[in-house]
Design an enzyme around this catalytic site. Structure first.
Site, mmCIF file in Angstrom:
data_model
loop_
_atom_site.group_PDB
_atom_site.id
_atom_site.type_symbol
_atom_site.label_atom_id
_atom_site.label_comp_id
_atom_site.label_asym_id
_atom_site.label_seq_id
_atom_site.Cartn_x
_atom_site.Cartn_y
_atom_site.Cartn_z
ATOM 1 N N GLU A 16 -7.696 -0.203 8.623
ATOM 2 C CA GLU A 16 -7.800 1.197 7.217
ATOM 3 C C GLU A 16 -7.722 0.159 5.771
ATOM 4 O OE1 GLU A 16 -6.542 2.239 2.734
ATOM 5 O OE2 GLU A 16 -5.290 0.444 4.196
ATOM 6 N N ASP B 264 -2.064 -0.834 10.091
ATOM 7 C CA ASP B 264 -2.838 -3.269 9.546
ATOM 8 C C ASP B 264 -2.306 -3.045 8.890
ATOM 9 O OD1 ASP B 264 -4.478 -0.714 9.082
ATOM 10 O OD2 ASP B 264 -6.030 -2.753 8.462
HETATM 11 ZN ZN LIG Z 1 -2.151 0.536 2.126
#
Ligand SMILES: [Zn+2]
Length: 387
Positions: free
Chosen positions: A139, A77
């Site tokens: 993340e 992401d």
């Molecule tokens: Zn990163």
């Protein structure tokens, strides 16, 4: 190198902003890895719209994938481009003056692309131990996906020997980072005409005192320092605030979004307890006296553990042997490395590009960084082949 560059470009073209699905990128990576004979497994988020991909090239141990191997870890992401002023389309990668521009160029599709480009080479090499790819979702919203991935590995009995987290470090070795958390504190007050402030509880004023308290807690944390980090102490910051309805109404509600970034081997939970306790005894009584429902309510939205420096870590030893560096650095930003370490998988951070370019408009990775990453991973393949 041109294959790696093409792959990084292809990855940037998938808009994998954390709020959306990452499945198109995962499908793409899985297909590519399967062509190199990788054994793939996915783990999904609750909605099914996001997935982690864990793929293994090389030998399986006697008990399946039990026997070690090196993990190459990257999150799929990216942070939003909303409101940022870009010189080119962030999802149409462009090379200008030795740099590749695009959202995720350094954070962290550069690393993932270079690693994927080497999959056929890994497949051709006689690996003595497996190389794993761990591609995670979410993340950037608090290391959410990697926790699902690590649980899945645990359930399946897969125990890699170590992990390289390819976050941008200019290919330097980072052996420690701070832990952190995102918290939301709701200030509950009582509405009243603002001409009589003591007949209600003004949640915006409560929020203001709460923010001042956070500043004071931060000040107190400065006494405990570790010079390897910059800044050398744990920090507390309020980064978002909302509340109130009109200039002449005492606000019923306000919300403060805040964070801590704690030195990795300290009791981070104690920071939150201190804030909660001090808000309850130092701020709340004044407002409670005016309205019984006045309250502070704090929720933790996301947290990630710090990465504790371990000079004996096999991950650190491998990264040192590859780069020849004998120093490992400590950083203040968070990564998935802390989660790997907590799951019993030693981890270091080493990846192309600079963290200074991450999350910014005109994010880029220098082509020479991608080349350095490719050279690093080739040496890692050689290490995985050595008996
Ligand atoms: Zn990163």
């Amino acid at each position: 190198m041109s294959e790696a560059l093409d792959l990084v470009k292809a990855l940037i073209a998938f808009d994998t902003t954390s709020r959306g699905s990452n499945l198109s990128l995962i499908d793409f990576a899985e297909e590519l890895l399967e062509k190199s004979g990788a054994r793939c497994r996915r783990s999904y988020d609750a909605s099914g719209a996001k997935a982690n991909l864990f793929a293994t090239i090389g030998p399986a141990g006697e008990k399946g994938e039990m026997d070690g191997g090196f993990v190459l870890s990257g999150h799929t992401d990216v942070v939003p481009v909303d409101g940022q002023d870009w010189a080119s389309d962030p999802f149409r990668p462009e090379v200008r003056e030795g740099r590749l521009y695009g959202r995720g160029a350094c954070d962290m599709k550069g690393f993932i692309g270079v690693a994927l480009a080497l999959a056929p080479e890994m497949a051709r090499t006689k690996l003595a131990r497996p190389i794993h790819f761990a591609l995670s979702y979410d993340e950037e919203v608090g290391c959410v996906g990697v926790q699902t991935l690590l649980n899945d590995l645990k359930k399946a009995g897969i125990k890699p020997a170590l992990a390289i987290i390819g976050e941008p470090t200019l290919m330097k070795i980072v052996g420690a980072h701070k832990g952190g958390a995102v918290l939301v504190t709701r200030c509950r007050g009582h509405e009243h005409h603002s001409s009589a402030p003591e007949k209600g509880a003004n949640a915006v004023m409560m929020a203001g005192e709460f923010v001042a308290l956070l500043d004071d807690v931060w000040e107190g944390l400065k006494a405990d320092d570790d010079p390897r980090f910059d800044p050398p102490h744990s920090t507390v910051q309020a980064n978002k605030i909302a509340g109130g309805s009109a200039v002449n109404i005492l606000a019923r509600e306000a919300e403060v979004t805040w964070e801590y970034r704690a030195l990795p081997d300290r009791d981070a939970a104690a920071i939150v307890e201190t804030v909660k306790h001090r808000a309850a005894v130092e701020i709340l009584p004044k407002y409670r006296a005016r309205a019984a429902e006045a309250a502070f309510e704090t929720d933790c939205r996301a947290s990630y553990p710090g990465l504790v420096m371990d000079p004996e870590s096999p991950a650190l030893r491998l990264a040192r042997a590859i780069t020849g560096a004998n120093q490992a650095e400590a950083v203040s930003y968070g990564t998935e490395a802390g989660h790997f370490q907590q799951a019993g998988i030693p981890a270091v951070i080493c990846g192309p590009g600079s963290i200074d370019q991450a999350h910014r408009p005109d994010e880029f990775v220098a082509l020479r960084e991608l080349a350095a990453c490719e050279a690093f991973l080739r040496k890692l393949i050689a290490k995985a082949s050595a008996v």
